[in-house]
Design an enzyme around this catalytic site. Structure first.
Site, PDB file in Angstrom:
ATOM      1  N   GLY A 245       1.019  -1.457  -0.235  1.00 30.41           N
ATOM      2  CA  GLY A 245       0.385  -0.111   0.096  1.00 30.41           C
ATOM      3  C   GLY A 245       0.405   1.478   0.456  1.00 30.41           C
ATOM      4  N   ALA A 246       0.485   2.291  -1.282  1.00 32.19           N
ATOM      5  CA  ALA A 246       1.763   3.484  -0.989  1.00 32.19           C
ATOM      6  C   ALA A 246       0.443   4.480  -0.883  1.00 32.19           C
ATOM      7  N   GLY A 247      -0.098   4.213   0.860  1.00 30.96           N
ATOM      8  CA  GLY A 247      -1.592   5.644   0.525  1.00 30.96           C
ATOM      9  C   GLY A 247      -0.194   6.329   1.800  1.00 30.96           C
TER      10      GLY A 247
ATOM     11  N   ASN B 236       1.829  -1.414  -4.612  1.00 30.18           N
ATOM     12  CA  ASN B 236       0.937  -0.658  -4.496  1.00 30.18           C
ATOM     13  C   ASN B 236       0.046  -1.179  -5.819  1.00 30.18           C
ATOM     14  N   LYS B 237      -1.519  -0.707  -5.813  1.00 34.91           N
ATOM     15  CA  LYS B 237      -2.268  -1.721  -6.950  1.00 34.91           C
ATOM     16  C   LYS B 237      -2.198  -0.558  -7.959  1.00 34.91           C
TER      17      LYS B 237
ATOM     18  N   GLU C 216     -17.458  16.925   5.197  1.00 40.20           N
ATOM     19  CA  GLU C 216     -16.946  17.963   3.864  1.00 40.20           C
ATOM     20  C   GLU C 216     -17.282  17.644   2.439  1.00 40.20           C
TER      21      GLU C 216
ATOM     22  N   ASP D 157      -5.725   2.488   8.640  1.00 39.46           N
ATOM     23  CA  ASP D 157      -6.862   2.581   8.916  1.00 39.46           C
ATOM     24  C   ASP D 157      -7.116   0.466   8.928  1.00 39.46           C
TER      25      ASP D 157
ATOM     26  N   GLN E 119      -3.684  11.490   9.819  1.00 38.01           N
ATOM     27  CA  GLN E 119      -2.340  11.955  10.511  1.00 38.01           C
ATOM     28  C   GLN E 119      -1.830  10.793  11.654  1.00 38.01           C
TER      29      GLN E 119
ATOM     30  N   LYS F  45      -6.652  24.520   7.767  1.00 38.34           N
ATOM     31  CA  LYS F  45      -6.682  22.900   6.791  1.00 38.34           C
ATOM     32  C   LYS F  45      -6.175  23.115   5.942  1.00 38.34           C
TER      33      LYS F  45
HETATM   34  P1  FAD Z   1      -4.512   4.978   2.465  1.00 37.52           P
HETATM   35  O1  FAD Z   1      -4.417   5.994   2.643  1.00 37.52           O
HETATM   36  O2  FAD Z   1      -6.239   4.639   1.910  1.00 37.52           O
HETATM   37  O3  FAD Z   1      -3.837   4.281   1.408  1.00 37.52           O
HETATM   38  C1  FAD Z   1      -3.686   2.446   1.291  1.00 37.52           C
HETATM   39  C2  FAD Z   1      -3.099   2.182  -0.389  1.00 37.52           C
HETATM   40  O4  FAD Z   1      -3.918   1.251  -0.193  1.00 37.52           O
HETATM   41  C3  FAD Z   1      -3.354   3.349  -1.529  1.00 37.52           C
HETATM   42  O5  FAD Z   1      -2.576   3.822  -2.681  1.00 37.52           O
HETATM   43  C4  FAD Z   1      -4.712   1.713  -2.465  1.00 37.52           C
HETATM   44  O6  FAD Z   1      -4.471   1.896  -3.409  1.00 37.52           O
HETATM   45  C5  FAD Z   1      -3.549   1.125  -1.805  1.00 37.52           C
HETATM   46  N1  FAD Z   1      -4.192  -0.730  -1.732  1.00 37.52           N
HETATM   47  C6  FAD Z   1      -5.726  -1.100  -1.466  1.00 37.52           C
HETATM   48  N2  FAD Z   1      -6.130  -2.056  -1.680  1.00 37.52           N
HETATM   49  C7  FAD Z   1      -4.677  -2.694  -2.052  1.00 37.52           C
HETATM   50  C8  FAD Z   1      -4.464  -3.992  -2.714  1.00 37.52           C
HETATM   51  N3  FAD Z   1      -5.615  -5.433  -2.861  1.00 37.52           N
HETATM   52  N4  FAD Z   1      -3.408  -3.743  -3.784  1.00 37.52           N
HETATM   53  C9  FAD Z   1      -2.701  -3.056  -4.086  1.00 37.52           C
HETATM   54  N5  FAD Z   1      -2.771  -1.994  -3.553  1.00 37.52           N
HETATM   55  C10 FAD Z   1      -3.634  -1.883  -2.311  1.00 37.52           C
HETATM   56  N6  FAD Z   1      -7.467  11.751   8.190  1.00 37.52           N
HETATM   57  C11 FAD Z   1      -7.081  12.802   8.738  1.00 37.52           C
HETATM   58  O7  FAD Z   1      -6.044  12.669   9.342  1.00 37.52           O
HETATM   59  N7  FAD Z   1      -7.353  13.854   8.140  1.00 37.52           N
HETATM   60  C12 FAD Z   1      -8.391  14.754   7.315  1.00 37.52           C
HETATM   61  O8  FAD Z   1      -8.296  15.574   6.980  1.00 37.52           O
HETATM   62  C13 FAD Z   1      -9.011  13.037   6.476  1.00 37.52           C
HETATM   63  N8  FAD Z   1      -9.293  13.963   5.182  1.00 37.52           N
HETATM   64  C14 FAD Z   1     -10.597  12.926   4.695  1.00 37.52           C
HETATM   65  C15 FAD Z   1     -11.382  13.041   4.294  1.00 37.52           C
HETATM   66  C16 FAD Z   1     -12.150  11.774   3.058  1.00 37.52           C
HETATM   67  C17 FAD Z   1     -13.026  12.271   2.298  1.00 37.52           C
HETATM   68  C18 FAD Z   1     -11.969  10.744   3.803  1.00 37.52           C
HETATM   69  C19 FAD Z   1     -12.445   9.538   2.826  1.00 37.52           C
HETATM   70  C20 FAD Z   1     -10.896  10.194   4.784  1.00 37.52           C
HETATM   71  C21 FAD Z   1     -10.090  11.391   5.498  1.00 37.52           C
HETATM   72  N9  FAD Z   1      -9.859  11.507   6.250  1.00 37.52           N
HETATM   73  C22 FAD Z   1      -8.613  12.200   7.219  1.00 37.52           C
HETATM   74  C23 FAD Z   1      -9.560   9.668   7.184  1.00 37.52           C
HETATM   75  C24 FAD Z   1      -8.072  10.017   6.490  1.00 37.52           C
HETATM   76  O9  FAD Z   1      -7.482   9.635   4.856  1.00 37.52           O
HETATM   77  C25 FAD Z   1      -6.988   7.334   6.241  1.00 37.52           C
HETATM   78  O10 FAD Z   1      -7.168   7.411   7.705  1.00 37.52           O
HETATM   79  C26 FAD Z   1      -6.021   7.755   5.538  1.00 37.52           C
HETATM   80  O11 FAD Z   1      -5.808   7.435   4.267  1.00 37.52           O
HETATM   81  C27 FAD Z   1      -4.824   5.643   5.979  1.00 37.52           C
HETATM   82  O12 FAD Z   1      -3.872   5.929   5.594  1.00 37.52           O
HETATM   83  P2  FAD Z   1      -3.725   4.652   4.976  1.00 37.52           P
HETATM   84  O13 FAD Z   1      -2.316   4.354   4.526  1.00 37.52           O
HETATM   85  O14 FAD Z   1      -3.690   3.301   6.308  1.00 37.52           O
HETATM   86  O15 FAD Z   1      -4.030   4.103   3.961  1.00 37.52           O
HETATM   87  P1  NAD Z   2     -17.278   7.999  10.649  1.00 39.90           P
HETATM   88  O1  NAD Z   2     -17.034   6.683  11.266  1.00 39.90           O
HETATM   89  O2  NAD Z   2     -16.524   9.125  11.339  1.00 39.90           O
HETATM   90  O3  NAD Z   2     -18.704   8.648  10.578  1.00 39.90           O
HETATM   91  C1  NAD Z   2     -19.943   7.409   9.986  1.00 39.90           C
HETATM   92  C2  NAD Z   2     -20.828   8.510  10.850  1.00 39.90           C
HETATM   93  O4  NAD Z   2     -22.278   7.699   9.539  1.00 39.90           O
HETATM   94  C3  NAD Z   2     -21.637   8.403  11.816  1.00 39.90           C
HETATM   95  O5  NAD Z   2     -21.951   9.263  12.073  1.00 39.90           O
HETATM   96  C4  NAD Z   2     -22.895   6.880  12.213  1.00 39.90           C
HETATM   97  O6  NAD Z   2     -23.336   7.302  13.170  1.00 39.90           O
HETATM   98  C5  NAD Z   2     -23.372   7.475  10.462  1.00 39.90           C
HETATM   99  N1  NAD Z   2     -23.677   6.104  10.167  1.00 39.90           N
HETATM  100  C6  NAD Z   2     -23.582   5.030  10.306  1.00 39.90           C
HETATM  101  N2  NAD Z   2     -25.189   4.165  10.093  1.00 39.90           N
HETATM  102  C7  NAD Z   2     -25.734   4.863   9.688  1.00 39.90           C
HETATM  103  C8  NAD Z   2     -26.929   4.544   8.955  1.00 39.90           C
HETATM  104  N3  NAD Z   2     -26.980   3.629   8.470  1.00 39.90           N
HETATM  105  N4  NAD Z   2     -27.522   5.661   8.977  1.00 39.90           N
HETATM  106  C9  NAD Z   2     -27.763   7.203   8.563  1.00 39.90           C
HETATM  107  N5  NAD Z   2     -25.908   7.108   9.147  1.00 39.90           N
HETATM  108  C10 NAD Z   2     -25.249   6.060   9.454  1.00 39.90           C
HETATM  109  O7  NAD Z   2     -17.379   7.717   9.119  1.00 39.90           O
HETATM  110  P2  NAD Z   2     -16.075   8.840   8.341  1.00 39.90           P
HETATM  111  O8  NAD Z   2     -16.964  10.266   7.699  1.00 39.90           O
HETATM  112  O9  NAD Z   2     -15.481   8.151   6.967  1.00 39.90           O
HETATM  113  O10 NAD Z   2     -14.792   9.445   8.854  1.00 39.90           O
HETATM  114  C11 NAD Z   2     -13.879   7.904   8.695  1.00 39.90           C
HETATM  115  C12 NAD Z   2     -12.543   8.120   9.249  1.00 39.90           C
HETATM  116  O11 NAD Z   2     -11.705   9.084   8.519  1.00 39.90           O
HETATM  117  C13 NAD Z   2     -12.745   8.782  11.034  1.00 39.90           C
HETATM  118  O12 NAD Z   2     -11.737   8.089  11.490  1.00 39.90           O
HETATM  119  C14 NAD Z   2     -12.990   9.760  10.243  1.00 39.90           C
HETATM  120  O13 NAD Z   2     -12.576  10.720  11.724  1.00 39.90           O
HETATM  121  C15 NAD Z   2     -11.568  10.515   9.315  1.00 39.90           C
HETATM  122  N6  NAD Z   2     -11.949  11.703   8.781  1.00 39.90           N
HETATM  123  C16 NAD Z   2     -11.227  12.929   9.048  1.00 39.90           C
HETATM  124  C17 NAD Z   2     -11.797  13.337   8.343  1.00 39.90           C
HETATM  125  C18 NAD Z   2     -10.656  14.969   8.743  1.00 39.90           C
HETATM  126  O14 NAD Z   2      -9.895  14.868  10.318  1.00 39.90           O
HETATM  127  N7  NAD Z   2     -11.517  16.085   7.967  1.00 39.90           N
HETATM  128  C19 NAD Z   2     -12.640  14.458   7.345  1.00 39.90           C
HETATM  129  C20 NAD Z   2     -12.743  12.742   6.712  1.00 39.90           C
HETATM  130  C21 NAD Z   2     -12.243  11.753   7.603  1.00 39.90           C
END
Ligand code: FAD
Ligand code: NAD
Length: 404
Positions: free
Chosen positions: A10-12, A37-38, A170, A300, A318, A378
């Site tokens: 994974g290259a996240g 990474n995929k 968001e 994650d 983070q 942000k």
């Molecule tokens: P990822 O960064 O998701 O990387 C996983 C990598 O693995 C990807 O490159 C993917 O392509 C690769 N992969 C997956 N499956 C396979 C496979 N089978 N084979 C090969 N490669 C594969 N967190 C914050 O701290 N601050 C924020 O503001 C914030 N905002 C967010 C906004 C949104 C819309 C979302 C959805 C999440 C947000 N998060 C935020 C949460 C954050 O994005 C995740 O916690 C973070 O990406 C986790 O990092 P990771 O390295 O575990 O996985």
């Molecule tokens: P989350 O689990 O934090 O929130 C999901 C929400 O969906 C909850 O409020 C829950 O009560 C609701 N829910 C669950 N089942 C439901 C149903 N059947 N019907 C209606 N509502 C339902 O998930 P997320 O928002 O995707 O966040 C995932 C992770 O990513 C978290 O750890 C979050 O902190 C992180 N994240 C951080 C940021 C940021 O820091 N700016 C932004 C996005 C995500």
């Protein structure tokens, strides 16, 4: 002597931080490092709500992996991981297999649908670049076809967002910027559009500061978002969703349903046989899986407990990035036979949620921020994350500089 093989999956955020730091903590002749990474690109998962809404082009949210890694030290393999055999110390890929001495699993999250019928088939999620392209185009298609439809069905222009966690909020913020643009472009009166957010908990952003929650809700409602709080999505159908509140069911029709109501760890982790909770594996303070001193899990897919409240830390970029740093140090130490492994403690600097391009709410170093200040913060956070992986060059190439 045979060099130990370090394989990072994974290259996240977690995976890239690990490999960029590994080249500092492991000497050239000490190990063979492979990153899998995929895709050949990394995407900023934390920016995907923008790509999904269409307020930021998806190419702005991604960059080539080889542009940020030292390719003379790291062998990059573009392939999909299909399985992990912990007994044989092998990883199977769609196009081959890899042996490892040390494995780092950083495969990120997947949407958690809790078995709710129809979500997998009919709802979109905010989880990768391909999905973002599809969702953006789907929403645009609904607007583009509205005036051609003799019946001008308003449901076509209804967008349901399931979940008012950080992802849902968001995404709603971005929709509030995108919808007026789409209405202008396709000659549509915005009164025809509905943006509905359905949240099962009694409040938006459960657990967040109540003052900041009020600010976010007031702002989004002012832009036309309808919140249905304490209402759970029970089913998703080709025509919309079925919700339940106080034991009463209601159908809400919509052309677009987005499921942003939770994530789980990657299913590869479950299939590998580790004890897990929804794809997240509890790791020890050194980020190793209990009983496997050669397997690190970060990001994650990992589960770490906050001693203050005895609950798991929410999975965030983070934490994933900070884990990458500790993981790289610990691999270096294991390779050298040292037993002074570093213990991981998250250093939570804050949380900021954007509300579209120029508004946000957040807590940074214990201080509440709203409005322009929070929005600038942000963008600073987004740019800092680029800097940590790719230095000033990546910030200049992909950074966010439109502060007002
Ligand atoms: P990822 O960064 O998701 O990387 C996983 C990598 O693995 C990807 O490159 C993917 O392509 C690769 N992969 C997956 N499956 C396979 C496979 N089978 N084979 C090969 N490669 C594969 N967190 C914050 O701290 N601050 C924020 O503001 C914030 N905002 C967010 C906004 C949104 C819309 C979302 C959805 C999440 C947000 N998060 C935020 C949460 C954050 O994005 C995740 O916690 C973070 O990406 C986790 O990092 P990771 O390295 O575990 O996985
Ligand atoms: P989350 O689990 O934090 O929130 C999901 C929400 O969906 C909850 O409020 C829950 O009560 C609701 N829910 C669950 N089942 C439901 C149903 N059947 N019907 C209606 N509502 C339902 O998930 P997320 O928002 O995707 O966040 C995932 C992770 O990513 C978290 O750890 C979050 O902190 C992180 N994240 C951080 C940021 C940021 O820091 N700016 C932004 C996005 C995500």
């Amino acid at each position: 002597m045979k060099k130990p093989k370090v394989v990072v999956l994974g290259a996240g955020y977690g995976g890239l931080m690990t490999v960029t730091r590994l080249t500092k903590h492991v000497g050239v002749n000490e190990a063979e490092i492979t990153l899998v990474n995929k895709h050949n690109y990394h995407y900023e998962t934390t920016w995907l709500h923008e790509a999904c809404a269409g307020t930021l082009h998806h190419d702005r949210c991604r960059y080539e992996i080889k542009s940020v890694i030292n390719t003379s030290r790291i062998n990059f393999v573009q392939d999909t991981v299909t399985g992990i055999n912990i007994n044989e110390k092998k990883v199977t890929l769609s196009n081959g297999e890899l042996e490892y001495d040390y494995l780092v699993i950083a495969l990120g999250a997947m949407p958690e649908t809790f078995g709710i019928a129809g979500l997998k088939e009919y709802a979109f999620s905010i989880s990768n670049i391909n999905g973002a392209r599809q969702l953006r185009e789907h929403i645009e298609y609904q607007f583009a076809t509205f005036n051609n439809d003799a019946e001008k069905k308003k449901e076509r222009l209804s967008i349901i967002v399931g979940g008012a966690g950080f992802t849902g909020i968001e995404f709603l913020g971005e929709l509030c910027n995108r919808v007026p643009e789409l209405c202008r472009e396709y000659d549509i009166d915005q009164k025809n559009v509905r943006i509905i957010c359905v949240e099962a908990a009694p409040t938006v952003l459960p657990g967040f500061d109540p003052g900041l929650v009020d600010y976010a809700v007031n702002y989004l409602e002012g832009k036309g978002v309808e919140f249905k709080i304490g209402t759970a999505i029970k089913e998703c159908t080709p025509d919309g969703i079925i919700v339940s509140k106080d034991d009463k069911q209601e159908e809400i029709k919509a052309g677009t349903v987005v499921w942003a109501a939770g994530v789980r760890g990657n299913s590869i982790v479950e299939e590998a046989g580790f004890e897990n909770n929804r794809g997240r594996v509890k790791v020890n303070p050194h980020l190793l899986v209990e009983g496997h001193d050669d397997v690190f899990i970060i990001g994650d897919c990992s589960l770490i407990i906050n001693e203050e409240n005895n609950r798991p830390y929410p999975p965030t970029a983070q934490i994933a990035m900070q884990q990458g740093v500790t993981c790289a140090k610990n691999i270096g130490r294991l390779i050298r036979g040292q037993d002074n492994l570093e213990e991981f403690t998250p250093d939570i600097k804050g949380t900021v949620a954007s509300l579209g391009e120029h508004n946000a709410v957040g807590v940074v170093y214990g201080k509440n921020l709203t409005g322009t200040k929070a929005s600038i913060m942000k963008k600073v956070i987004d740019n800092r994350s680029l800097f940590l992986v790719g230095g000033p060059g990546l910030v200049l190439k992909k950074g966010k500089f439109k502060f007002f």
